[in-house]
Design a protein around this motif. Structure first.
Motif, short mmCIF file in Angstrom:
data_model
loop_
_atom_site.label_atom_id
_atom_site.label_comp_id
_atom_site.label_asym_id
_atom_site.label_seq_id
_atom_site.Cartn_x
_atom_site.Cartn_y
_atom_site.Cartn_z
N UNK A 226 -30.31 51.48 -79.22
CA UNK A 226 -29.74 50.38 -78.38
C UNK A 226 -31.11 49.58 -77.53
N UNK A 227 -30.93 48.31 -77.54
CA UNK A 227 -31.85 47.62 -76.64
C UNK A 227 -31.78 48.11 -75.30
N UNK A 228 -32.99 48.02 -74.67
CA UNK A 228 -32.83 48.55 -73.41
C UNK A 228 -33.12 50.14 -73.29
N UNK B 74 -29.30 49.53 -67.25
CA UNK B 74 -30.33 48.34 -67.24
C UNK B 74 -30.23 47.62 -66.02
N UNK B 75 -29.11 47.25 -65.94
CA UNK B 75 -28.93 46.22 -64.86
C UNK B 75 -29.23 46.70 -63.48
N UNK B 76 -29.15 47.96 -63.41
CA UNK B 76 -29.62 48.46 -62.16
C UNK B 76 -31.25 49.28 -62.39
N UNK B 77 -31.86 48.58 -63.18
CA UNK B 77 -33.26 48.63 -63.34
C UNK B 77 -33.61 50.11 -63.40
N UNK B 78 -33.05 50.82 -64.44
CA UNK B 78 -33.05 52.33 -64.87
C UNK B 78 -33.60 52.25 -66.38
N UNK B 79 -34.99 52.80 -66.35
CA UNK B 79 -35.65 52.90 -67.60
C UNK B 79 -34.92 54.28 -68.29
N UNK C 113 -22.20 49.81 -73.50
CA UNK C 113 -21.86 49.38 -72.38
C UNK C 113 -22.40 49.91 -71.03
N UNK C 114 -22.37 51.19 -71.08
CA UNK C 114 -23.05 52.08 -70.13
C UNK C 114 -24.40 51.96 -70.12
N UNK D 59 -42.60 48.15 -59.78
CA UNK D 59 -42.40 47.80 -61.38
C UNK D 59 -40.81 47.90 -61.81
N UNK D 60 -40.55 46.79 -62.68
CA UNK D 60 -39.32 47.04 -63.12
C UNK D 60 -39.14 47.90 -64.34
N UNK D 61 -38.03 48.29 -64.92
CA UNK D 61 -38.32 48.89 -66.26
C UNK D 61 -38.53 48.15 -67.40
N UNK D 62 -38.51 47.01 -67.24
CA UNK D 62 -38.88 46.12 -68.32
C UNK D 62 -40.51 45.92 -68.24
N UNK D 63 -41.14 46.04 -67.13
CA UNK D 63 -42.59 46.06 -67.14
C UNK D 63 -43.22 47.44 -67.40
N UNK D 64 -42.49 48.50 -67.07
CA UNK D 64 -43.07 49.69 -67.38
C UNK D 64 -43.08 49.90 -69.22
N UNK D 65 -42.12 49.37 -69.44
CA UNK D 65 -41.90 49.63 -71.11
C UNK D 65 -43.17 48.71 -71.60
#
Length: 458
Positions: A350-352, A325-330, A319-320, A420-426
């Motif tokens: 975990x995903x994310x 991830x919702x806060x755009x933390x990689x 959950x954490x 850049x979002x965390x997803x874009x960086x990944x």
């Protein structure tokens, strides 16, 4: 005359000379005889007393890869008192969670009061920023109640709460493997820019978060650096060791003037020590403290978090991670050193979370690294040169030391383009990885080896 006999006679002669001139000869000796000796280094056995500094002013007083043969032959020996140290308990024998305790996230007051009335004990409570101020609580369970029954009872009383055991998580490290300083520069495998040209080729800046054991802030690796340490956890528990945290922190931000320049020297590091020393002489972090550590870094505006640690699946940790991830933390985590046939470890699985495995200088998979569909990317993790816990440096091995390479690369990408979002960086990390093993993503190397050249050019 055989070398062993010759060295033995020389050693005996020197002992006689020492005794003749009044030098004490009782007690254990460590060092080298004419360059043939034993390394006295800070390894992963929990002993902080014998760090390899290789940096003394007298070369004849050194041991290990940089030892010299010059100087007064009577000073070749180095006498050190050896304090007996408890050996770590094998991981498979260590406890998986805090005994007779559960943790709950989002437990309302009515449910908490009911549990207290039934004999449960509120041991600690903290409000989490990532949960909008909702509480995280540690609950001691009554005698005669099993952990499973306690978990089910709390979940029944508070339907929206997340409840589980207070699982332990541990640093991912393996034994030190000897090599010379020049051969331990694992960053060359991924084309990481030399320290001298890093600022010219890459955009360096921003904050990096680290959740690990204690750090030796007085180490020369951090001289003039920007390292903030935050200690959390119960004050009555023994402090965690400094070996692991110091090594990972130095690998990330070690001073460029030190013997262990980091991947991003001069960058700001916020390091949370969420660990304590357990009864098995191991460093461990309960999920209660691990969740708090992530929440602290998120509230400080950190966008990249390195977690060189592993443990079991836990819904509170999951959950954490989702909230981060919702806060755009990689989030970057070590895949673990339990071997390629082991079950996935968390938080890496975990995903994310970017799960990082380790390779050696020949780009072969580290033999003890975990594998599976969750593996995302590979980075150097065998014989990585970094700081020892007290002073000096030594090589380290394990997926713990591969994760910082990916965290540093992500920090560069974020500093280069904050939008850049965390997803874009990944996605960028995956797209530019050097494919190893089976074509495409595979369970051993993930998308392949981190490409340092592409990160800085982009």
């Amino acid at each position: 005359m055989p070398a062993q006999v010759s060295n033995g006679l020389i050693a005996a002669l020197i002992s006689v000379l020492l005794a003749t001139f009044g030098a004490p000869i009782d007690g254990p000796w460590q060092g080298s005889v004419l360059g043939v000796g034993q390394a006295s280094a800070d390894d992963d056995d929990g002993d902080d007393s014998d760090d390899d500094d290789d940096s003394g002013s007298d070369p004849s007083d050194r041991t290990g890869p940089s030892a010299g043969n010059g100087g007064n032959p009577l000073t070749i020996f180095r006498r050190q008192a050896i304090r007996p140290q408890p050996r770590p308990v094998p991981q498979r024998q260590l406890p998986r969670h805090v005994p007779r305790e559960i943790v709950a996230l989002g437990l309302d007051k009515a449910a908490e009061d009911r549990l207290v009335a039934e004999g449960y004990e509120v041991r600690e409570r903290v409000a989490l920023a990532t949960e909008g101020g909702a509480g995280l609580v540690r609950l001691g369970i009554p005698r005669g109640v099993s952990l499973e029954a306690a978990r089910a009872r709390a979940a029944t009383l508070a339907q929206g709460a997340v409840v589980d055991m207070n699982h332990y998580y541990r640093p991912e490290q393996a034994g030190a493997e000897p090599c010379s300083e020049g051969l331990c520069l694992a960053r060359e495998v991924v084309g990481w820019p030399p320290v001298e040209t890093l600022a010219d080729q890459c955009t360096v800046g921003g904050r990096i978060g680290l959740i690990d054991t204690a750090i030796n802030g007085d180490h020369l690796a951090f001289a003039g650096g920007r390292v903030e340490t935050i200690r959390i956890g119960q004050g009555n528990l023994p402090a965690s060791g400094r070996q692991h945290g110091t090594a990972v922190a130095a690998l990330l931000v070690g001073s460029r003037e030190s013997r262990t320049p980091g991947l991003l020297p001069g960058s700001e590091l916020i390091a949370v020590d969420a660990f304590h020393r357990g009864e098995g002489n191991d460093d461990r972090s309960a999920v209660y403290d691990l969740v708090r550590a992530i929440d602290i870094l998120a509230s400080r505006g950190v966008k990249v978090i390195n977690m060189s640690l592993t443990g079991p699946a836990n819904p509170l940790l999951e959950r954490t991670v989702q909230r981060a991830n919702q806060r755009d933390i990689l989030m970057v985590a070590a895949a673990g050193n339990d071997g390629p046939r082991a079950a996935p470890l968390y938080p890496a699985a975990y995903d994310g979370v970017i799960a990082v495995t380790a390779i050696d200088r020949s780009k072969n998979a580290y033999r003890r690294a975990g594998s599976g569909a969750h593996i995302d990317i590979a980075a150097p993790g065998v014989q990585v040169w970094t700081a020892a816990s007290v002073r000096g440096a030594q090589p380290r091995t394990g997926t713990s030391f591969a994760a910082p390479f990916v965290s540093a690369a992500a920090a560069i990408l974020k500093a280069s383009n904050p939008a850049l979002t965390a997803g874009e960086i990944e996605e960028i990390l995956q797209r530019n990885a050097e494919d190893l093993g089976a074509p495409g993503k595979d369970p051993v190397y993930g998308w392949g080896l981190l490409n340092g050249r592409a990160i800085c050019q982009g």
